[in-house]
Structures are given as C-alpha cells and as structure tokens.
Design an enzyme around this catalytic site. Structure first.
Site, mmCIF file in Angstrom:
data_model
loop_
_atom_site.group_PDB
_atom_site.id
_atom_site.type_symbol
_atom_site.label_atom_id
_atom_site.label_comp_id
_atom_site.label_asym_id
_atom_site.label_seq_id
_atom_site.Cartn_x
_atom_site.Cartn_y
_atom_site.Cartn_z
ATOM 1 N N ASP A 411 -10.167 4.272 -6.969
ATOM 2 C CA ASP A 411 -9.124 3.496 -7.643
ATOM 3 C C ASP A 411 -8.499 4.389 -8.705
ATOM 4 O O ASP A 411 -9.141 4.732 -9.702
ATOM 5 C CB ASP A 411 -9.745 2.252 -8.279
ATOM 6 C CG ASP A 411 -8.704 1.331 -8.929
ATOM 7 O OD1 ASP A 411 -7.565 1.780 -9.160
ATOM 8 O OD2 ASP A 411 -9.038 0.162 -9.206
ATOM 9 N N HIS A 412 -7.224 4.754 -8.483
ATOM 10 C CA HIS A 412 -6.584 5.718 -9.385
ATOM 11 C C HIS A 412 -6.367 5.148 -10.790
ATOM 12 O O HIS A 412 -6.130 5.897 -11.742
ATOM 13 C CB HIS A 412 -5.241 6.166 -8.796
ATOM 14 C CG HIS A 412 -4.905 7.590 -9.090
ATOM 15 N ND1 HIS A 412 -5.215 8.200 -10.293
ATOM 16 C CD2 HIS A 412 -4.282 8.543 -8.353
ATOM 17 C CE1 HIS A 412 -4.787 9.453 -10.271
ATOM 18 N NE2 HIS A 412 -4.227 9.684 -9.101
ATOM 19 N N ARG A 413 -6.438 3.833 -10.939
ATOM 20 C CA ARG A 413 -6.325 3.243 -12.276
ATOM 21 C C ARG A 413 -7.563 3.535 -13.110
ATOM 22 O O ARG A 413 -7.506 3.533 -14.342
ATOM 23 C CB ARG A 413 -6.134 1.721 -12.164
ATOM 24 C CG ARG A 413 -4.897 1.286 -11.397
ATOM 25 C CD ARG A 413 -4.904 -0.212 -11.141
ATOM 26 N NE ARG A 413 -6.077 -0.623 -10.371
ATOM 27 C CZ ARG A 413 -6.318 -1.888 -10.019
ATOM 28 N NH1 ARG A 413 -5.467 -2.844 -10.344
ATOM 29 N NH2 ARG A 413 -7.408 -2.182 -9.322
#
Length: 439
Positions: A411-413
C-alpha cells in the site's frame, strides 16, 4: 419489564446473519451468560449468550432464518412472573451496526465507540457475567473495551483474546476527538458510488439461451467480494518481486524436523516464511504499519495474518507476537488456527488485526502471482512454489538451486518504494540465511 433480545454483531464485518439454531424454547428460564442460540455470521458459526436473566416469552425469528439484520429483535425476554401478553410488539430493526477492527478505526468512529459501552449510574459498563469473570482473571479494565453484544454489551468474545496490556491501546485508539474526523474518508461518498459492473438481470440477459446454474451468495462470499472490491478500488497497490534460493533453508528444515520428530513436530516451509516476515518487521519497523483513514498506525509487535482457503471463501487468522515465538510454537498455532478456520470455528479476535498478510499458493504448483491487500494491512506477501532452476553461482559457474518466487504487494499510502524494497530484502535475507532469524 419485557425486553427484546436483538440480533448481535458477532464479527467486525457482520451486517446480517442466519439464526442457525435455538438452544432454548418459549417458556424456558435463562440466566445471564447462558448460551441460547447459534448464529452464522459472515465468517463463522458462533454461540450467542443471554445478556440478562429471565424467561423466553416469545421467539420472533425461527431457527434457520437467513438474512436477519443486526439489531433486529429475535426474541422477547420476560421477567420472572411476567405474562407473555406483556411482550412488546416487534420493533423495526435498527440500522446495522458494523464495527471495524480497532487498529483500522478512523477517529470519526470514536463517539460511537464511547457510546457502545454505556455506564449505569455513571459507575459501570454493561457486560455479561462471563465477560466480567474473564476480564477479572486477566486484569482487563472493561471501560477500555468496546462491546459487540446487543446495545453495546461486552460479551465473552470481546475479552477472550485480550490481555491487560493489549486492552489499554484500545481505549487510547478510540479516544480521538470528533473534531479530528478524517476529511479524506468522506471524499469517495461525495464523488458518488463506484461502478460495480453489470447487475444480475443484465448478465442473465447476456447469457440468454445458455445453460448455467445460479449460485446464491452466502455471507462469507459477500464479505470477500466487498472487501476485495474496496481494496482494489481504494488502495494504491504497487508490487515488488524477488527470487529466493531455498537450499540452505531446506537443509536446515530437514535437520530440525529430524531432531524434533520425537516431539511430533514437523515444520513446513510456510512456518519459516511466517517467522521471516515477523523478524523482518522488527528489522524494518517502518514497514510494520497499517492505514487508518487520515493517519498511519505503526505497530511494535509482529502480528502476521495468514490466508487459509475454506469452502466458499477464505480466512486470515492472525499469529500475534510472531517474532517472539519459536518455529515449533508458530507451527502448532498455525495448524490449530487453520483447522478451526476450515471448520468455521474461529472467534473474531482470531482473524482481525495484523499489519501484513501471507498468501501461499506454492502447494498448488503456482510459481508466482500478485495478492490483493486486505485493508487495513500495509502489505501482503504472495508466495509461489519452490522449483529447481539453473543459477549462476558466486564463483560464476552454473549450478542448480531450489528457487521460490515471491511478490510483495504494498500500500503506497503506508510504505514507499525504497522502504518496501528494504523490507522485502530483510525477508529474503532471513530465508536464505535461516539461522540468522533465530539469533
């Protein structure tokens, strides 16, 4: 005074359930904490205990009834000596109450959580005697627990998997002021519902004249479909791929299994993968994190979820504090959780939580694949089969090695590319040098 017994929310994702079996009948006296029914949730069949004592005056929902909404009246409880004519008319079902895992809860949920355990005379929270007894034995403050029983009552399932240490962060996590409600979480609603594809009538029209069987969705399949749709639509996935040489691990595993055979222990490659991920989280703590609406929660323990295929769907039981457990302890716990998952006998606290998951399809001969992140996890490791491949040795010569392909969905967040690469490298190091993860 007569009171309704309501359909409880027995799992974090439950909106409705099936009243599988009544264990009492009209006219029976019940005591607080007594098991009175079995209810099929979206994940499992669970026992439902009475909150108060009294007499079952009327059963409103027959056993075997599916699609009963959470908080809908299912029976009427009378006080001793009260006549069945005192039973109130059935009320309209209250809106379904869906409780997210504490680690994933957005601050906006705090007011609801605070109200979920109302105080009586400002002194005590509502809890079943059995839940109180378990809490007392474990030294847990019930004021820090959010109940999942009727009207927010704390029941056995809420406290069984907790410790005094783990209950405290629950209260802290739910105490965020309402003023801090995440603005980002409201954006999807403002933008309108996301497309979900053609409906049943449209698909049936496309298949007109063809032979097919219609399969009605059960609670588990509905939940899996909803969560994975949410995951792919809302989580910015990116993927990191590596190949891992397993020869050292396979030799070490064979040696350990020989030495542990007298104890009936047989370690699997998956046990080593779980341990490697747990150790890697401690070495790269920034990757031990989850997304929480408008913030990130960084965990200190290594809690690893492992996907287990069951009929009609899957479970992800969580191995808590995996970095502190021996390989044999992890192996035994995983076997127990997997066995009960396949029989749909897991309690909610056993499959909620964790900061990452492992999905292993290697035993099915799959060499590589990409897995979908299970929110609020920050990552999931997709594990393929170990196969013999030609490799270039350290001295430049050609050789043969057992190689396993893995893909880390991130998850790039929560985790950026360089951090994800560092985390995956730590996993590779543990598996290619298995003694190092035991040091």
């Amino acid at each position: 005074m007569a009171q309704d017994i309501l359909m409880p929310a027995l799992s974090p994702t439950m909106e409705e359930g099936t009243l599988a079996k009544w264990l009492v009948k009209e006219g029976d006296s019940v005591t607080s904490g007594q098991i009175i029914a079995e209810i099929e949730t979206d994940k499992a069949t669970m026992e439902f205990e009475a909150v108060d004592e009294g007499v079952i005056g009327k059963i409103l929902v027959a056993e075997g009834t599916a699609g009963v909404k959470v908080n809908a009246p299912i029976a009427v409880l009378l006080e001793d000596g009260e006549d069945a004519s005192a039973a109130p008319a059935p009320k309209a079902a209250a809106p379904a109450k869906v409780e997210a895992p504490v680690v994933a809860a957005a601050p906006a949920a705090a007011p609801a959580q605070a109200a979920a355990a109302p105080a009586k005379d400002g002194k005590r929270v509502f809890a079943s005697p059995l839940a109180r007894r378990i809490a007392t034995q474990k030294g847990i403050d019930l004021a820090s627990i959010k109940g999942t029983g009727p009207n927010g009552r704390i029941v056995r399932a809420d406290v069984e998997g907790l410790s005094a240490a783990s209950a405290a962060p629950t209260a802290a996590a739910t105490a965020a002021p309402a003023a801090e409600a995440p603005k980002a979480a409201a954006a999807p609603a403002a933008a309108g519902a996301m497309p979900t594809g053609p409906n049943a009538a449209q698909v049936a029209k496309m298949l007109d004249g063809r032979d097919y069987e219609e399969v009605t969705l059960d609670g588990m399949r509905r939940t899996v479909a909803a969560r994975l749709t949410e995951a792919k639509q809302t989580i910015p996935h990116f993927y990191l791929r590596r190949e891992i040489r397993l020869d050292a691990l396979m030799a070490f595993r064979a040696q350990l299994n020989e030495q542990l055979s007298d104890r009936g222990v047989k370690l699997s490659v998956n046990d080593f993968i779980i341990k490697a991920c747990a150790v890697a989280m401690q070495r790269v703590p920034g990757a031990n994190a989850v997304w929480a609406g408008d913030r990130i929660y960084k965990l200190k323990p290594s809690d690893i979820a492992v996907a287990v295929a069951v009929e009609g769907g899957l479970f992800t039981p969580v191995l808590k504090d995996a970095h502190l457990k021996t390989l044999s302890a992890l192996s035994a716990e995983m076997k127990d959780l997997a066995g009960r998952a396949r029989n749909k006998k897991l309690a909610p606290h056993e499959y909620v939580g964790g900061s990452m998951a492992i999905s292993n399809l290697g035993m099915f001969g799959i060499e590589n694949f990409d897995a979908v992140i299970n929110p609020p996890h920050g990552s999931i490791l997709a594990v393929g089969a170990g196969v013999k491949k030609p490799v270039v040795q350290a001295d430049g010569s050609l050789g043969v090695a057992t190689v396993m392909s893995v893909t880390l969905s991130v998850d790039h967040r929560v985790i950026d590319g360089a951090l994800g690469a560092e985390f995956l490298q730590a996993i590779v190091d543990c598996l290619e040098n298995p003694l190092s993860m035991l040091a």
